[in-house]
Write a protein that holds these residues in place. Structure first.
Motif, PDB file in Angstrom:
ATOM      1  N   ILE A 266       0.849  -1.200   0.000  1.00 44.97           N
ATOM      2  CA  ILE A 266       0.000   0.000   0.000  1.00 44.97           C
ATOM      3  C   ILE A 266       0.877   1.240   0.000  1.00 44.97           C
ATOM      4  CG2 ILE A 266      -1.731   1.330   1.269  1.00 44.97           C
ATOM      5  CD1 ILE A 266      -2.709  -1.244   2.493  1.00 44.97           C
ATOM      6  N   HIS A 267       0.678   2.095  -0.982  1.00 50.81           N
ATOM      7  CA  HIS A 267       1.346   3.394  -1.000  1.00 50.81           C
ATOM      8  C   HIS A 267       0.291   4.462  -0.712  1.00 50.81           C
ATOM      9  CE1 HIS A 267       4.965   1.615  -2.583  1.00 50.81           C
ATOM     10  NE2 HIS A 267       5.571   2.782  -2.610  1.00 50.81           N
ATOM     11  N   PHE A 268       0.405   5.036   0.471  1.00 50.11           N
ATOM     12  CA  PHE A 268      -0.563   6.053   0.868  1.00 50.11           C
ATOM     13  C   PHE A 268       0.185   7.100   1.678  1.00 50.11           C
ATOM     14  CE2 PHE A 268      -4.243   7.534   3.546  1.00 50.11           C
ATOM     15  CZ  PHE A 268      -4.986   8.042   2.494  1.00 50.11           C
TER      16      PHE A 268
ATOM     17  N   GLY B 144       0.705  10.823  -8.002  1.00 51.10           N
ATOM     18  CA  GLY B 144       1.801   9.928  -7.631  1.00 51.10           C
ATOM     19  C   GLY B 144       2.593  10.423  -6.431  1.00 51.10           C
ATOM     20  N   GLU B 145       3.441   9.538  -5.891  1.00 50.51           N
ATOM     21  CA  GLU B 145       4.114   9.801  -4.614  1.00 50.51           C
ATOM     22  C   GLU B 145       5.382  10.651  -4.742  1.00 50.51           C
ATOM     23  OE1 GLU B 145       4.126   7.108  -6.333  1.00 50.51           O
ATOM     24  OE2 GLU B 145       6.168   6.366  -6.408  1.00 50.51           O
ATOM     25  N   TRP B 146       5.793  10.939  -5.984  1.00 49.13           N
ATOM     26  CA  TRP B 146       6.990  11.751  -6.183  1.00 49.13           C
ATOM     27  C   TRP B 146       6.655  13.215  -6.458  1.00 49.13           C
ATOM     28  CZ3 TRP B 146      12.487  10.888  -7.215  1.00 49.13           C
ATOM     29  CH2 TRP B 146      12.939   9.660  -6.701  1.00 49.13           C
TER      30      TRP B 146
ATOM     31  N   HIS C 174       6.834   7.894   3.393  1.00 48.67           N
ATOM     32  CA  HIS C 174       7.497   7.856   2.085  1.00 48.67           C
ATOM     33  C   HIS C 174       8.508   8.994   2.005  1.00 48.67           C
ATOM     34  CE1 HIS C 174       7.839   7.200  -2.309  1.00 48.67           C
ATOM     35  NE2 HIS C 174       7.544   5.950  -1.966  1.00 48.67           N
ATOM     36  N   HIS C 175       9.022   9.244   0.785  1.00 47.47           N
ATOM     37  CA  HIS C 175      10.133  10.208   0.661  1.00 47.47           C
ATOM     38  C   HIS C 175       9.760  11.634   1.079  1.00 47.47           C
ATOM     39  CE1 HIS C 175      11.461   6.771  -1.482  1.00 47.47           C
ATOM     40  NE2 HIS C 175      11.286   7.174  -2.718  1.00 47.47           N
ATOM     41  N   GLU C 176       8.482  11.943   1.104  1.00 50.42           N
ATOM     42  CA  GLU C 176       8.031  13.292   1.510  1.00 50.42           C
ATOM     43  C   GLU C 176       8.248  13.537   3.011  1.00 50.42           C
ATOM     44  OE1 GLU C 176       3.732  13.136   0.882  1.00 50.42           O
ATOM     45  OE2 GLU C 176       3.548  11.640   2.458  1.00 50.42           O
TER      46      GLU C 176
ATOM     47  N   TYR D 267      12.756  -1.380   3.981  1.00 52.35           N
ATOM     48  CA  TYR D 267      13.389  -0.070   3.751  1.00 52.35           C
ATOM     49  C   TYR D 267      13.253   0.324   2.297  1.00 52.35           C
ATOM     50  CZ  TYR D 267      16.030  -0.724   8.099  1.00 52.35           C
ATOM     51  OH  TYR D 267      16.405  -0.909   9.396  1.00 52.35           O
ATOM     52  N   ASP D 268      13.320   1.625   2.084  1.00 50.47           N
ATOM     53  CA  ASP D 268      13.416   2.138   0.719  1.00 50.47           C
ATOM     54  C   ASP D 268      14.137   3.479   0.798  1.00 50.47           C
ATOM     55  OD1 ASP D 268      13.088   2.112  -1.998  1.00 50.47           O
ATOM     56  OD2 ASP D 268      10.978   2.698  -1.990  1.00 50.47           O
ATOM     57  N   GLY D 269      14.496   4.006  -0.373  1.00 51.32           N
ATOM     58  CA  GLY D 269      15.035   5.362  -0.428  1.00 51.32           C
ATOM     59  C   GLY D 269      16.377   5.520   0.257  1.00 51.32           C
TER      60      GLY D 269
ATOM     61  N   PRO E 214      13.463  -7.166  -6.367  1.00 53.12           N
ATOM     62  CA  PRO E 214      13.365  -6.633  -7.742  1.00 53.12           C
ATOM     63  C   PRO E 214      12.080  -5.831  -7.915  1.00 53.12           C
ATOM     64  CG  PRO E 214      13.017  -9.025  -7.710  1.00 53.12           C
ATOM     65  CD  PRO E 214      13.464  -8.636  -6.348  1.00 53.12           C
ATOM     66  N   GLU E 215      12.204  -4.738  -8.647  1.00 49.92           N
ATOM     67  CA  GLU E 215      11.045  -3.832  -8.755  1.00 49.92           C
ATOM     68  C   GLU E 215      10.526  -3.800 -10.180  1.00 49.92           C
ATOM     69  OE1 GLU E 215      11.570  -0.255  -6.456  1.00 49.92           O
ATOM     70  OE2 GLU E 215      10.501   0.919  -7.955  1.00 49.92           O
ATOM     71  N   GLN E 216       9.266  -4.010 -10.350  1.00 53.12           N
ATOM     72  CA  GLN E 216       8.561  -3.937 -11.642  1.00 53.12           C
ATOM     73  C   GLN E 216       8.996  -5.028 -12.624  1.00 53.12           C
ATOM     74  OE1 GLN E 216       6.030  -2.184 -11.540  1.00 53.12           O
ATOM     75  NE2 GLN E 216       6.314  -0.029 -11.027  1.00 53.12           N
TER      76      GLN E 216
HETATM   77  O1  FHN Z   1      10.924   5.835  -5.137  1.00 51.03           O
HETATM   78  C1  FHN Z   1      10.256   4.701  -4.673  1.00 51.03           C
HETATM   79  C2  FHN Z   1       8.884   4.545  -5.285  1.00 51.03           C
HETATM   80  O2  FHN Z   1       8.141   5.677  -5.035  1.00 51.03           O
HETATM   81  C3  FHN Z   1       8.215   3.328  -4.678  1.00 51.03           C
HETATM   82  O3  FHN Z   1       8.022   3.486  -3.300  1.00 51.03           O
HETATM   83  C4  FHN Z   1       9.042   2.095  -4.933  1.00 51.03           C
HETATM   84  C5  FHN Z   1       8.505   0.816  -4.330  1.00 51.03           C
HETATM   85  O4  FHN Z   1       9.463  -0.170  -4.331  1.00 51.03           O
HETATM   86  N1  FHN Z   1      10.402   2.284  -4.397  1.00 51.03           N
HETATM   87  C6  FHN Z   1      11.112   3.483  -4.814  1.00 51.03           C
HETATM   88  C7  FHN Z   1      11.828   3.299  -6.051  1.00 51.03           C
HETATM   89  O5  FHN Z   1      12.705   2.219  -5.958  1.00 51.03           O
END
Ligand code: FHN
Length: 422
Positions: free
Chosen positions: A24-26, A35-37, A84-86, A174-176, A223-225
């Protein structure tokens, strides 16, 4: 007294069984519907962006509805963006005022969702973005060292809060961790003091699985996408959006949704490599999940209720399908031929070394005829001309032992029927 950390094989066991999760991206960005960016993409100054929190009430947020959507889809776990990144937290944090608990909504959405997810029988993962765009030290760590230090301190404090205040957490996602300024993994983990951070995570949550995005390999590849298997035994998970790849948060006009057969094929392909599929939804500003997403998830759930035995806890199989049908999954001596392109009343599998005992179509329960020919050709016949299920079909084949592929010491022998055993 902290528990001891169980060995990897023990901690990863549920994850290998699960195969399917809902992401979930919220966040505050959901209000923009782009979008989240959006904050960085549109260079929205931090103070201006923060004002949005006054409007972030999420009137229709219903944690149990989100959890029910995941459970009905056949997902066994869920991962939510706690931040998220915000930099806006969906949880209450002592080290930040930029949270849903301290602004208009006055709610800890993370806590509500974690409780609801557990009630629905789901394992719980927390996504946390290490980076926070509001810190100049993230973009220019040399120039703003105090800001960079504060950013890292905040991440350590908030991860500690997440690992302390919400009961048992199953995945630390984790991300970012990246930056243009420190792109090699070694420097990334140094910057975030990832070893220290993850030691603390494991101290607080000894059973947890930690992903590979803090600059250290840890437990899970992500892996993403795209679907890409890791080596046997290693946990991995493909995360994917339903719409096009540019956005995980809600995008209002996003006509490019994947079809249910496409989504199922990704799930099956991940399972065939002993990996998981973490499929994303981006709820709307009011907190509801859009129909295009819930309907696809419901269809996947219906499919899994009949075909789940081919997916949950699946193992790799060395059997080939001659590429047209789709990949095999396996459980012990049982092979599952996942058919993406139905061949008609007969399916031919090349190079099968093990004796097949029975073949059944899972959708209808129909038992088919089997014949094993020279050089390992397994012929399954008496199948219906048209695909019994419109999306993906599964033929369950019970073998005498673990199904093996016939070796071809002379790759040309099949031309004269001398390929191998009959
Ligand atoms: O920048 C993020 C993106 O917005 C999203 O959250 C994905 C999900 O894996 N991860 C980042 C890009 O790798």
């Amino acid at each position: 007294m902290p528990e001891t950390i169980p060995p990897y094989e023990q901690r990863i066991k549920w994850f290998h069984e699960a195969r399917f999760g809902m992401f979930i991206h919220f966040g505050l960005y959901s209000l923009f519907e782009r979008g989240e960016w959006v904050m960085l993409n549109e260079r929205i100054p931090a103070r201006e962006y923060a004002r949005l929190a006054r409007r972030f009430r999420v009137k229709k947020f219903d944690a149990s509805a989100w959890a029910a959507t995941a459970a009905a889809a056949g997902a066994k776990y869920t991962v939510i963006t706690t931040r998220h990144h915000e930099g806006f937290c969906l949880f209450d944090s002592k080290v930040s005022d930029f949270t849903s608990a301290k602004t208009a909504a006055k709610r800890d959405f993370v806590g509500e969702y974690a409780d609801a997810a557990r009630k629905a029988g789901l394992k719980v993962g927390f996504y946390y973005s290490l980076l926070d765009w509001r810190f100049p030290g993230y973009f220019e760590p040399q120039k703003y060292p105090d800001s960079a230090r504060a950013l890292v301190e905040q991440a350590h404090a908030q991860v500690r809060e997440l690992m302390t205040n919400y009961g048992k957490i199953d995945i630390m996602w984790y991300d970012g961790g990246w930056s243009a300024k420190w792109d090699e993994a070694a420097r990334m983990s140094d910057f975030w003091r990832a070893k220290e951070l993850n030691d603390e995570v494991r101290h607080l949550q000894p059973h947890i699985l930690v992903n590979n995005r803090s600059g250290l390999g840890e437990d899970l590849d992500t892996p993403e996408q795209h679907v890409k298997a890791s080596e046997p035994g290693r946990g991995w998970e493909t995360c994917m959006t339903m719409g096009d790849s540019c956005g995980w948060g809600y995008i209002r006009n996003n006509p490019n949704m994947k079809t249910v057969p496409q989504l199922l094929q990704h799930l099956v392909t991940a399972a065939a490599g002993e990996g998981n599929f973490l499929l994303n939804v981006g709820p709307k500003p009011d907190g509801t999940i859009r129909k295009e997403e819930t309907s696809r998830l419901a269809e996947m759930g219906k499919w899994l209720s009949k075909h789940g035995e081919a997916i949950y806890g699946s193992q790799r199989s060395s059997l080939s399908t001659g590429m047209i049908a789709g990949p095999w999954t396996r459980k012990g001596n049982v092979g599952y031929l996942n058919v993406f392109r139905w061949p008609g009343d007969e399916a031919v599998i090349p190079l099968v070394a093990t004796k097949a005992m029975r073949a059944t179509i899972l959708e209808t329960g129909q038992e088919c005829r089997i014949r094993q020919e020279h050089n390992g050709r397994l012929v399954i016949s008496g199948m219906p001309k048209r695909p019994p299920h419109p999306y993906v079909n599964v033929i369950k084949v019970e073998f005498e032992g673990e199904p093996r592929t016939l070796e071809e010491p002379d790759a040309s022998k099949w031309l004269t029927r001398q390929g191998g055993q009959s």
